[in-house]
Enzyme design. Structure first.
Site, mmCIF file in Angstrom:
data_model
loop_
_atom_site.group_PDB
_atom_site.id
_atom_site.type_symbol
_atom_site.label_atom_id
_atom_site.label_comp_id
_atom_site.label_asym_id
_atom_site.label_seq_id
_atom_site.Cartn_x
_atom_site.Cartn_y
_atom_site.Cartn_z
ATOM 1 N N CYS A 67 0.819 -1.213 0.000
ATOM 2 C CA CYS A 67 0.000 0.000 0.000
ATOM 3 C C CYS A 67 0.856 1.268 0.000
ATOM 4 O O CYS A 67 0.462 2.281 -0.573
ATOM 5 C CB CYS A 67 -0.971 -0.003 1.171
ATOM 6 S SG CYS A 67 -0.180 -0.214 2.766
ATOM 7 N N HIS B 111 -1.536 1.042 7.473
ATOM 8 C CA HIS B 111 -2.019 1.061 6.093
ATOM 9 C C HIS B 111 -1.924 2.463 5.489
ATOM 10 O O HIS B 111 -2.199 3.448 6.154
ATOM 11 C CB HIS B 111 -3.484 0.577 6.084
ATOM 12 C CG HIS B 111 -4.063 0.486 4.720
ATOM 13 N ND1 HIS B 111 -3.518 -0.319 3.739
ATOM 14 C CD2 HIS B 111 -5.142 1.099 4.160
ATOM 15 C CE1 HIS B 111 -4.241 -0.181 2.631
ATOM 16 N NE2 HIS B 111 -5.227 0.670 2.857
#
Ligand SMILES: [Zn+2]
Ligand SMILES: [Zn+2]
Length: 348
Positions: free
Chosen positions: A36, A283
């Site tokens: 990510c 994330h």
């Protein structure tokens, strides 16, 4: 003759290269296992207008002797950006760039989460160096992201000034006791007194003296990248509070008096958000503004329409701003107007 830097989207170019209609959202990037950080950085770079225009024209690869070898970081990035802006699918896997991630930085490893800002710095530096291999005096990367900071120290005894200039590709802001990006900028550029154990050695007085130190911008970049130092809390933890920011940004208060570019203005076009507690876990996801001015949230393969209100409500980590007014001509940079009337900048 240098190649011109197109600050605004070349929509005709985008239409020519793109098979899908202009109304389709950005391409989602599949998460290939802790990727990510990479996806978020690639989305923001793909929607950096002058970089996207340059890549869509194949400017780099058509001049690069390493083109086709798979060893050049800029050729890889150019391919990636073209895919992102022209593919007909809605999801793509950034496998090529991931398998070559160590071309950008030898210590990056496939499958391991990394700091998005660190990755961005490595991509920018690697591409900048790839430009210098073709022409040691010219780099599109510096033309886009490069600026100059001046650090001035003034002796309080004799008034002697000492100036140092540094090339920058971004600005990293401390968040200690700060509630907004504006605050953080003000602190970054505020005068600092060098006193006590921090005294300054004045060459003129030939002794340690009290001095005043000040940072100022000598050359404002065309694209301003700001990192908020969320991972440098006093106790080593993440600074997770909201830091306010706006779509527009002015650098007028932080410019050197000598700069002849008194009021650089910027508009936000991308952000990277981090959720979690450390840069190499948690994330990352990104927000980007497309060529039509619409905001999207790009969360790996999930791409959704967004809006400015949502963008500014996030606890951002990295901000991407593009200049909305032109950098005045100097002896290094000349102005050029192309046929469409859109202004363009040139660099040597
Ligand atoms: Zn290349
Ligand atoms: Zn002195």
């Amino acid at each position: 003759m240098g190649t011109s830097l197109q600050m605004t989207w070349q929509k005709n170019l985008l239409l020519k290269r793109r098979k899908k209609p202009n109304t389709s959202p950005p391409l989602g990037l599949k998460n290939l296992g802790n990727t990510c950080y990479l996806n978020s950085v690639l989305q923001c770079l793909s929607y950096t207008p002058p970089l996207a225009n340059y890549c869509l024209n194949n400017h780099h690869s058509s001049h690069c002797p390493q083109s086709g070898t798979g060893n050049c970081p800029f050729c890889l990035l150019e391919k990636r950006i073209i895919r992102s802006l022209t593919l007909d699918f809605s999801i793509d896997a950034p496998s090529k760039i991931l398998s070559c991630v160590n071309i950008f930085s030898p210590h990056f490893r496939y499958g391991r989460q990394e700091d998005a800002h660190e990755f961005l710095r490595f991509v920018i530096d690697a591409c900048h160096n790839a430009c210098l291999k073709i022409n040691k005096n010219s780099s599109i990367v510096r033309g886009i992201f490069g600026g100059k900071l001046r650090s001035q120290v003034k002796c309080c005894d004799c008034g002697a000034e000492s100036n140092k200039t540094d090339d920058i590709m971004d600005i990293s802001l401390d968040l200690f006791q700060v509630t907004s990006v504006k605050d953080a900028m003000q602190r970054y550029f505020q005068q600092e007194v060098l006193n006590g154990t921090n005294k300054y050695h004045c060459d003129n007085c030939e002794k340690l003296v009290v001095a005043k130190k000040q940072l100022a911008i000598l050359k404002a970049p065309n694209v301003l990248v700001i990192q908020l130092k969320r991972f440098e809390g006093i106790h080593g933890g993440k600074i997770d509070r909201a830091i306010a920011f706006e779509e527009g940004l002015l650098l007028s208060n932080y410019m050197c008096k000598e700069s002849q570019d008194p009021c650089p203005q910027y508009n936000l076009y991308g952000t990277i958000v981090h959720s979690g507690y450390s840069p190499d876990s948690g994330h990352y996801y990104a927000y980007i503004k497309d060529a039509m001015g619409r905001w999207y949230c790009c969360n790996d393969s999930f791409v959704s329409i967004s809006n400015l209100q949502e963008v500014v409500s996030e606890k951002v980590y990295i901000l991407f701003f593009a200049r909305s007014n032109q950098r005045p001509a100097t002896n290094q940079i000349t102005l050029r107007y192309d046929w469409s009337g859109t202004s363009a900048l040139q660099w040597p």
